[in-house]
Design a protein around this motif. Sequence first.
Motif, PDB file in Angstrom:
ATOM      1  N   UNK A  79       0.837  -1.204   0.000  1.00  0.00           N
ATOM      2  CA  UNK A  79       0.000   0.000   0.000  1.00  0.00           C
ATOM      3  C   UNK A  79       0.864   1.243   0.000  1.00  0.00           C
ATOM      4  N   UNK A  80       1.977   1.222   0.734  1.00  0.00           N
ATOM      5  CA  UNK A  80       2.878   2.356   0.742  1.00  0.00           C
ATOM      6  C   UNK A  80       3.576   2.520  -0.601  1.00  0.00           C
ATOM      7  N   UNK A  81       3.934   1.425  -1.213  1.00  0.00           N
ATOM      8  CA  UNK A  81       4.577   1.483  -2.528  1.00  0.00           C
ATOM      9  C   UNK A  81       3.693   2.200  -3.534  1.00  0.00           C
ATOM     10  N   UNK A  82       2.429   1.883  -3.545  1.00  0.00           N
ATOM     11  CA  UNK A  82       1.543   2.494  -4.543  1.00  0.00           C
ATOM     12  C   UNK A  82       1.303   3.971  -4.264  1.00  0.00           C
ATOM     13  N   UNK A  83       1.701   4.452  -3.092  1.00  0.00           N
ATOM     14  CA  UNK A  83       1.558   5.881  -2.806  1.00  0.00           C
ATOM     15  C   UNK A  83       2.531   6.727  -3.614  1.00  0.00           C
ATOM     16  N   UNK A  84       3.683   6.156  -3.993  1.00  0.00           N
ATOM     17  CA  UNK A  84       4.672   6.986  -4.666  1.00  0.00           C
ATOM     18  C   UNK A  84       5.230   6.431  -5.973  1.00  0.00           C
ATOM     19  N   UNK A  85       4.952   5.177  -6.309  1.00  0.00           N
ATOM     20  CA  UNK A  85       5.446   4.638  -7.569  1.00  0.00           C
ATOM     21  C   UNK A  85       4.596   5.177  -8.715  1.00  0.00           C
ATOM     22  N   UNK A  86       5.228   5.806  -9.681  1.00  0.00           N
ATOM     23  CA  UNK A  86       4.537   6.393 -10.824  1.00  0.00           C
ATOM     24  C   UNK A  86       4.626   5.443 -12.014  1.00  0.00           C
ATOM     25  N   UNK A  87       3.495   4.995 -12.504  1.00  0.00           N
ATOM     26  CA  UNK A  87       3.457   4.057 -13.613  1.00  0.00           C
ATOM     27  C   UNK A  87       2.935   4.743 -14.869  1.00  0.00           C
ATOM     28  N   UNK A  88       3.166   4.102 -15.983  1.00  0.00           N
ATOM     29  CA  UNK A  88       2.852   4.701 -17.275  1.00  0.00           C
ATOM     30  C   UNK A  88       2.315   3.628 -18.218  1.00  0.00           C
ATOM     31  N   UNK A  89       1.328   3.986 -19.029  1.00  0.00           N
ATOM     32  CA  UNK A  89       0.820   3.092 -20.068  1.00  0.00           C
ATOM     33  C   UNK A  89       1.278   3.619 -21.422  1.00  0.00           C
ATOM     34  N   UNK A  90       0.891   2.936 -22.482  1.00  0.00           N
ATOM     35  CA  UNK A  90       1.240   3.389 -23.826  1.00  0.00           C
ATOM     36  C   UNK A  90       0.722   4.799 -24.082  1.00  0.00           C
ATOM     37  N   UNK A  91      -0.442   5.115 -23.513  1.00  0.00           N
ATOM     38  CA  UNK A  91      -1.061   6.412 -23.765  1.00  0.00           C
ATOM     39  C   UNK A  91      -0.597   7.522 -22.853  1.00  0.00           C
ATOM     40  N   UNK A  92       0.213   7.213 -21.833  1.00  0.00           N
ATOM     41  CA  UNK A  92       0.693   8.250 -20.935  1.00  0.00           C
ATOM     42  C   UNK A  92       0.665   7.806 -19.481  1.00  0.00           C
ATOM     43  N   UNK A  93       0.973   8.730 -18.564  1.00  0.00           N
ATOM     44  CA  UNK A  93       1.035   8.397 -17.132  1.00  0.00           C
ATOM     45  C   UNK A  93      -0.315   7.938 -16.587  1.00  0.00           C
ATOM     46  N   UNK A  94      -0.250   7.077 -15.595  1.00  0.00           N
ATOM     47  CA  UNK A  94      -1.452   6.650 -14.889  1.00  0.00           C
ATOM     48  C   UNK A  94      -1.474   7.432 -13.577  1.00  0.00           C
ATOM     49  N   UNK A  95      -2.141   8.552 -13.575  1.00  0.00           N
ATOM     50  CA  UNK A  95      -2.074   9.496 -12.468  1.00  0.00           C
ATOM     51  C   UNK A  95      -2.997   9.126 -11.314  1.00  0.00           C
ATOM     52  N   UNK A 106       4.150 -14.541 -14.027  1.00  0.00           N
ATOM     53  CA  UNK A 106       5.412 -13.832 -14.275  1.00  0.00           C
ATOM     54  C   UNK A 106       6.561 -14.825 -14.200  1.00  0.00           C
ATOM     55  N   UNK A 107       7.387 -14.863 -15.226  1.00  0.00           N
ATOM     56  CA  UNK A 107       8.508 -15.809 -15.269  1.00  0.00           C
ATOM     57  C   UNK A 107       9.758 -15.062 -14.831  1.00  0.00           C
ATOM     58  N   UNK A 108       9.851 -14.901 -13.514  1.00  0.00           N
ATOM     59  CA  UNK A 108      10.901 -14.104 -12.896  1.00  0.00           C
ATOM     60  C   UNK A 108      10.281 -13.017 -12.039  1.00  0.00           C
ATOM     61  N   UNK A 109      11.090 -12.381 -11.192  1.00  0.00           N
ATOM     62  CA  UNK A 109      10.590 -11.282 -10.368  1.00  0.00           C
ATOM     63  C   UNK A 109      10.151 -10.129 -11.255  1.00  0.00           C
ATOM     64  N   UNK A 110       9.105  -9.447 -10.842  1.00  0.00           N
ATOM     65  CA  UNK A 110       8.609  -8.314 -11.623  1.00  0.00           C
ATOM     66  C   UNK A 110       8.054  -7.256 -10.677  1.00  0.00           C
ATOM     67  N   UNK A 111       8.869  -6.289 -10.265  1.00  0.00           N
ATOM     68  CA  UNK A 111       8.360  -5.187  -9.447  1.00  0.00           C
ATOM     69  C   UNK A 111       7.453  -4.303 -10.276  1.00  0.00           C
ATOM     70  N   UNK A 112       6.738  -3.405  -9.624  1.00  0.00           N
ATOM     71  CA  UNK A 112       5.803  -2.534 -10.331  1.00  0.00           C
ATOM     72  C   UNK A 112       6.473  -1.799 -11.488  1.00  0.00           C
ATOM     73  N   UNK A 113       7.717  -1.356 -11.281  1.00  0.00           N
ATOM     74  CA  UNK A 113       8.436  -0.630 -12.334  1.00  0.00           C
ATOM     75  C   UNK A 113       8.757  -1.507 -13.532  1.00  0.00           C
ATOM     76  N   UNK A 114       8.661  -2.827 -13.356  1.00  0.00           N
ATOM     77  CA  UNK A 114       9.008  -3.757 -14.426  1.00  0.00           C
ATOM     78  C   UNK A 114       7.891  -4.042 -15.405  1.00  0.00           C
ATOM     79  N   UNK A 115       6.716  -3.447 -15.200  1.00  0.00           N
ATOM     80  CA  UNK A 115       5.647  -3.581 -16.178  1.00  0.00           C
ATOM     81  C   UNK A 115       4.749  -4.783 -15.983  1.00  0.00           C
ATOM     82  N   UNK A 116       4.505  -5.152 -14.719  1.00  0.00           N
ATOM     83  CA  UNK A 116       3.597  -6.263 -14.453  1.00  0.00           C
ATOM     84  C   UNK A 116       2.157  -5.920 -14.761  1.00  0.00           C
TER      85      UNK A 116
END
Length: 331
Positions: free
Chosen positions: A18-34, A202-212
Amino acid sequence: MSFTIQQPVDATQETDGANRTDYVKLKSTGGPIHESIGSLRSFSKDTPIEDLREAYKKDGYIWVKGLLPVEDVLKCRESYFTYLSDTGLLKNGTSPRDGIYCGADWRMWIGPGKLRRKFGQVQDTAYTRKMIAAHSASWYQEFCDHPDMKNFIERFSGWSNASLLRRSLLRPNIPGGEITQVHYDQIFLRAGPPTSLTTWVPIGDCPMEGGGLLYLENSVSLGQRLEQHFKAAAADLTDEERISAFNKTMMDTGYLEKDAGKFSKLWGRRWLAADYKAGDVVIHNPYMIHCSALNEHPDGVIRLATDLRYFETGTPHDTRWEKVWTVSICI
């Protein structure tokens, strides 16, 4: 970079999601997921089955931690990148098991098809041939038939015998490259009723920044409503056109939207994210809406994953998915 890391990615297992999702900024093909990211709910493989069934019915998914032996998952990862190692995909001097990207133009590593043509890439390359052929490789087919996965599906579903649809997509998501856009699986399985269970692995570790994978919160009913809309819109099409994910009522890719942030705002729902580890599996409903985030792993790790779909043996299903995935490459 479109994300902010306030600690090393390796330390994510010690951090509350829950804390991770407070500050990790993710992005899709169309732009940031704000400001629309929540945390996926996880379960142990030893959680009572009734609890898992209740959660699946309520949420449309269950994320099961450590369902598969880690070494079996990592062996599959190593086999895949060893198989593709002579294509130039990996960074020189790195281990295939690590799957570190070479850093070249990501458009070179798109799978064969429309998008590759759109970006002016040659269809028939050593990479595209091996990417396709990997789906028939013995090491991958053995992984698809992993007994721990089949046994769990049968225990969870209550089916006496679960059969695997042989068609699956073994996806390498290149850092910075094209990703899986917003969709629900039944779009692509319309030639049969929604009788399947999808397991995303997931075939290997995949943190949020890795595009899971990201799952749209409480979206099964929305997926059902959208499919009814598409069905009504396709009423005048031929039978063959109606079951196609690419008919004229759909986007040309079969997806719902490339901008995940725009989609979540439109429907007033959050995207749920997670730091996945090797051995984890997410089982989701065929109408559960999902997509992947852009792979912006700071170490250039390629995200490798597969979708395995099961149905109860002897029940109706989309028979187009009975054969291993392949594609004809046009130069």
